[in-house]
Design a protein around this motif. Structure first.
Motif, PDB file in Angstrom:
ATOM      1  N   THR A 128    -102.283  48.338  41.195  1.00  0.00           N
ATOM      2  CA  THR A 128    -102.874  49.621  41.570  1.00  0.00           C
ATOM      3  C   THR A 128    -103.935  49.943  40.527  1.00  0.00           C
ATOM      4  OG1 THR A 128    -100.755  50.344  42.506  1.00  0.00           O
ATOM      5  CG2 THR A 128    -102.427  52.036  42.114  1.00  0.00           C
ATOM      6  N   ARG A 130    -107.262  51.390  38.399  1.00  0.00           N
ATOM      7  CA  ARG A 130    -108.032  52.600  38.123  1.00  0.00           C
ATOM      8  C   ARG A 130    -109.453  52.160  37.793  1.00  0.00           C
ATOM      9  NH1 ARG A 130    -106.609  54.691  33.524  1.00  0.00           N
ATOM     10  NH2 ARG A 130    -105.190  53.024  32.906  1.00  0.00           N
ATOM     11  N   ASP A 132    -113.512  53.177  36.930  1.00  0.00           N
ATOM     12  CA  ASP A 132    -114.433  54.188  36.404  1.00  0.00           C
ATOM     13  C   ASP A 132    -115.857  53.637  36.508  1.00  0.00           C
ATOM     14  OD1 ASP A 132    -115.819  56.154  35.069  1.00  0.00           O
ATOM     15  OD2 ASP A 132    -114.450  56.238  33.358  1.00  0.00           O
ATOM     16  N   SER A 165    -105.953  47.518  35.278  1.00  0.00           N
ATOM     17  CA  SER A 165    -104.940  47.124  36.264  1.00  0.00           C
ATOM     18  C   SER A 165    -103.755  46.365  35.647  1.00  0.00           C
ATOM     19  CB  SER A 165    -105.605  46.262  37.340  1.00  0.00           C
ATOM     20  OG  SER A 165    -106.152  45.087  36.764  1.00  0.00           O
ATOM     21  N   CYS A 243    -109.951  43.401  41.588  1.00  0.00           N
ATOM     22  CA  CYS A 243    -110.185  44.815  41.918  1.00  0.00           C
ATOM     23  C   CYS A 243    -111.663  45.167  41.810  1.00  0.00           C
ATOM     24  CB  CYS A 243    -109.364  45.706  40.993  1.00  0.00           C
ATOM     25  SG  CYS A 243    -107.570  45.501  41.159  1.00  0.00           S
ATOM     26  N   GLU A 282    -104.531  51.536  48.392  1.00  0.00           N
ATOM     27  CA  GLU A 282    -104.448  51.807  46.956  1.00  0.00           C
ATOM     28  C   GLU A 282    -103.991  50.574  46.190  1.00  0.00           C
ATOM     29  OE1 GLU A 282    -102.204  54.951  43.933  1.00  0.00           O
ATOM     30  OE2 GLU A 282    -102.135  55.237  46.106  1.00  0.00           O
TER      31      GLU A 282
END
Length: 305
Positions: A128, A130, A132, A165, A243, A282
């Motif tokens: 999952t 994140r 930026d 991740s 990702c 997600e």
């Protein structure tokens, strides 16, 4: 006290290539301090300590020097290869599934056996991430990589992003393999940029130019804690790389297999196979596989208490 260890070259079909991983198959009675000491003494990329294993479950810890680190990447491939190729487990024809954990992270490890021999090691996980998008300007990136702005991919190709991740990486696309190999981390430029305020202290450089025909991407890690001449293993960064790819509009939903190489045959070349299910959700399911070779067997002599 005498402990047996093996050196396994992971993510390669050839001995003396790939990532150098030490595996101790009988480490259940070692303390964390002893694991740190052994790993620091061996001075390989990473050291795997097998705490317990049977036909269903594997418990282990991984150290890089004196620091405990992630199980993902070369450690899992090396561990699976040793368990299968050295017949430490009684495996059946077909895929043998094992649950692997260090108490914090877990993954499903699959050992494919055919004609009585181990053919492939693969692990599966779901991440999952994140992401930026607020990263240093291209001019700052180029400066602390000792490259020109023209050496970097443009935003409509492979744009730089910060991806966690869970370990964070600043991922930067580079136009050519030559530029990727010429990149040199410049600490002075780094300290003057906005980069030190980010969570990521490792930069993953990625190029679509490759040395190996089976690879789609060439990857290299640089950063303030990585030596200028070092080219460390990239297996732990594969989840972040996958990702990162999914964040680009030209990567449509679906299942994508791709190869990632690291290093060169003049130093140590690794080839990692990845398959990701970009479902637009997600969580991102990943499968990572690779070959390995056992190149060394020895003993650690521990002082008795």
């Amino acid at each position: 006290m005498e402990l047996e260890y093996f050196v396994v070259d992971a993510f390669t079909r050839e001995p003396f290539q790939g990532a150098q991983i030490a595996v101790l198959p009988d480490a259940g009675n070692l303390s964390a301090r002893q694991m740190q000491q052994i790993s620091a003494e061996l001075k390989l990329d990473e050291t795997v300590f097998l705490i317990r294993y049977d036909a269903d479950d594997v418990s282990l810890r991984v150290f890089a020097g004196s620091v405990e680190t992630s199980v993902f990447g070369a450690p899992l491939i090396a561990c699976g290869h040793l368990l299968g190729a050295n017949r430490l487990l009684e495996l059946q024809p077909g895929i043998n599934d094992l649950q692997v954990s260090n108490g914090v992270e877990s993954a499903q490890l699959g050992l494919l056996v055919a004609n009585g021999e181990l053919q492939r090691v693969q692990y599966a996980l779901q991440v999952t991430p994140r992401v930026d998008r607020f990263v240093p300007a291209r001019s700052e990136l180029a400066a602390f990589l000792s490259l020109s702005v023209d050496d970097l991919d443009t935003a409509d190709q492979l744009r730089p992003l910060l991806v966690a991740s869970p370990r964070p990486y600043l991922i930067v696309g580079v136009r050519s393999l030559t530029a990727l190999r010429q990149a040199r981390f410049d600490y002075s430029s780094w300290s003057l940029s906005s980069a030190p305020s980010m969570l990521a202290q490792e930069i993953l450089l990625v190029s679509t130019e490759c040395e190996d025909n089976e690879a789609n991407f060439h990857a290299r890690l640089v950063g303030p804690a990585i030596g200028v001449s070092e080219d460390p293993p990239v297996g732990s960064a594969l989840a972040a790389l996958a990702c990162w790819l999914c964040e680009h509009d030209h990567i449509r939903q679906g299942t994508y297999p791709f190869g990632v190489e690291r290093g060169s045959r003049l130093t140590r070349h690794s080839l990692l196979h990845v398959e990701m299910d970009n479902l637009g959700r997600e969580q991102l399911p990943l499968r990572v596989s690779g070959n390995a070779a056992v190149v060394c067997r020895g003993s650690i002599l521990l002082p008795t208490a």
